[in-house]
Design an enzyme around this catalytic site. Sequence first.
Site, PDB file in Angstrom:
ATOM      1  N   LYS A 112       0.820  -1.213   0.000  1.00  0.00           N
ATOM      2  CA  LYS A 112       0.000   0.000   0.000  1.00  0.00           C
ATOM      3  C   LYS A 112       0.856   1.266   0.000  1.00  0.00           C
ATOM      4  CE  LYS A 112      -4.318  -1.951   1.230  1.00  0.00           C
ATOM      5  NZ  LYS A 112      -3.981  -3.362   1.497  1.00  0.00           N
TER       6      LYS A 112
HETATM    7  C1  LIG Z   1      -4.614  -4.467   0.854  1.00  0.00           C
HETATM    8  C2  LIG Z   1      -3.838  -5.730   0.712  1.00  0.00           C
HETATM    9  C3  LIG Z   1      -4.159  -6.713  -0.265  1.00  0.00           C
HETATM   10  C4  LIG Z   1      -5.365  -6.598  -1.177  1.00  0.00           C
HETATM   11  O1  LIG Z   1      -5.241  -5.568  -2.102  1.00  0.00           O
HETATM   12  P1  LIG Z   1      -6.527  -5.056  -2.917  1.00  0.00           P
HETATM   13  O2  LIG Z   1      -6.043  -3.898  -3.709  1.00  0.00           O
HETATM   14  O3  LIG Z   1      -7.546  -4.692  -1.874  1.00  0.00           O
HETATM   15  O4  LIG Z   1      -6.987  -6.177  -3.765  1.00  0.00           O
HETATM   16  C5  LIG Z   1      -3.334  -7.825  -0.363  1.00  0.00           C
HETATM   17  N1  LIG Z   1      -2.276  -8.000   0.456  1.00  0.00           N
HETATM   18  C6  LIG Z   1      -1.946  -7.090   1.408  1.00  0.00           C
HETATM   19  C7  LIG Z   1      -0.770  -7.358   2.289  1.00  0.00           C
HETATM   20  C8  LIG Z   1      -2.702  -5.924   1.568  1.00  0.00           C
HETATM   21  O5  LIG Z   1      -2.356  -5.017   2.523  1.00  0.00           O
END
Ligand SMILES: *Cc1c(COP(=O)(O)O)cnc(C)c1O
Length: 466
Positions: A112
Site C-alpha cells: 500500500k
Molecule cells: C490491501 C492488501 C491486499 C489486497 O489488495 P486489494 O487492492 O484490496 O486487492 C493484499 N495484500 C496485502 C498485504 C494488503 O495489505
Amino acid sequence: MKYISTRGNVNEIGFIDTVLMGLATDGGLLVPEQIPHIPAEKLQSMSKLSYQELAYEIISYYVDGEIPENELKELINKSYGTFRHPEVTPVQKIKDNMYVLELFHGPTFAFKDVALQFLGNLYSYIAKKTGVTINILGATSGDTGASAIEGVRGKEGIRICILHPHGKVSRVQELQMTTVNDPTVLNLAIEGTFDDGQRIIKEIFADLEFKEKYHLRAINSINFARILAQTVYYFYAYFQVAKEQDIKNLNFSVPTGNFGDIFAGYLAKRMGLPVGKLIVATNENNILERFIKDGVYQPGEFRGTYSPSMDIQVASNFERYLYYLLDENPSAVRELMDQFKSEGKIVVGEELLRQVQVDFAAHGVRNEECLQTIKTYYADTNYLLDPHTSCGVAAYEKSSIPNEVCVTLSTAHPAKFNEAIELCNIEQTYPEQIQQLFDKPQFLEVVRADNEEIARRLKKLFSSAQ
Ligand SMILES: *Cc1c(COP(=O)(O)O)cnc(C)c1O
C-alpha cells in the site's frame, strides 16, 4: 484527460478534482474517459527507465499537464525516495518461470506504500497550491492506516485521523500506526470491529456540512490515484523479466481483496502492456473466485484467515471492471449495481462470463494450503513468503498455466504477519525498522464506537494549529 463516473451522473472533471472527489458523487467510481494506449515502439523505449522515470511517463498520461513537469517529477522522486530498495519494486526469480515482484520495500513493509506515498505527496501538493488544509479521515483493518499515516506525517497543510479496531490488528500493524508522535496524526482505537469504524466514517462523510467545513478527504482504495500509482509496477516488472527471457505475454498472479491491485494490472493491459492472464488469488473469502468461475457475484460468509488484508466480502473496486466489461455503458452498470442492492447479487450471462474468463483466471486458497505453500517454498527455495503472497503463489500453481512464466505480486513482508509464519514453525528475524518499533512509546486514544464522541475528537484535531 477527463474523468467520468461508472454510473454516468457526474460532469467531466480533471485529474486533481478526481483525486479530491474520491468516491464519485453519484455513488459510482471515477474512471478516465478514455484509457491512453501506448504504442509498441514507445513501450520499447520505456523499458530501460528507472522506476521513478517510468512512473513519471505512465502517470503523466493521466495527470495530463495539470501538474507542471518538474513538480510532478519531484513529487514522484519524493514518494519513492522513502523506499529501502534502489529499484523500488525489485523482481526476484524464485524458481523456473516463477518470479516475485516485491512491493514491500516502503516504510510500512506492505504494497500500500506504493500508492499512499504518492497520494500523500499529491494531497500535500494540492494543499500547498490551494492554501487549504486537507484533513484526512480513514478506517483501517491494519495496512492502509499505517501506510496512510506514513504517507502524510509531517507534511505541511495536512492532518490525518485513522480509526482502527482496538486490539484487532496485528501487533506490528498497531505499532506502526501508534508509535508516530506527531500533532497532525490522531490514532483512534475504537471499541468495536473494522466494520464499526467503516460505518462511522461513512456517516461522518455523509454529513456534508461537516465534510465541507473541515475539507474532509478519504484515502481508501477507490481513489483513482492509488490505482494509477499501482499500474506502474506492472510495466516495471514486465521490463525486468523481458530482460532475462523471451516473453510475449506475461502472466501475473495477484493476491486480491478490494480488486484494486488487480484492476491496476487490467488497466496496464488496456494501455498496451503485453499481459497474458491476470490470476485473481483469493483466500477463503472467495467472492471473486466464484464470480470469475460461475458469473455470480454474491457475498458469502465472512471467514477469518491468515491473510487478513484479503478478508473482504465486497470488493469496492469491482465496479470499475464491470464498467469496462459492459462496454463502458453507465446505464448497464447502474442496472447491475441496483440489482446488487436489491437482490444481494449480480449475475452475468454466458457471453459476458466468457469475456471475464478471457481477462482473468481465479483460484481460492484455503488456510492450510496457504501455510503449506509458505513451508514448501521456504524448504525448497529458502524464500519466505508472507501469507498474502503465499495465496498468490498457490493460486498460480493451481492454475492452468503452471508452466508459463508468471510474476506473483508480493504484497507484504513476512515480518508483518509473524502470527502465520510461527504456525509454519519458521523463525524469522525482523528487519531493524520493525524491531525498533517494540521499544517505542505508543500514541493512541481508545474510544467508544460512537459518532458524536469521534466527531468531537476530530473537531479538536482539525482546529489545532499546524
Ligand atoms: C490491501 C492488501 C491486499 C489486497 O489488495 P486489494 O487492492 O484490496 O486487492 C493484499 N495484500 C496485502 C498485504 C494488503 O495489505
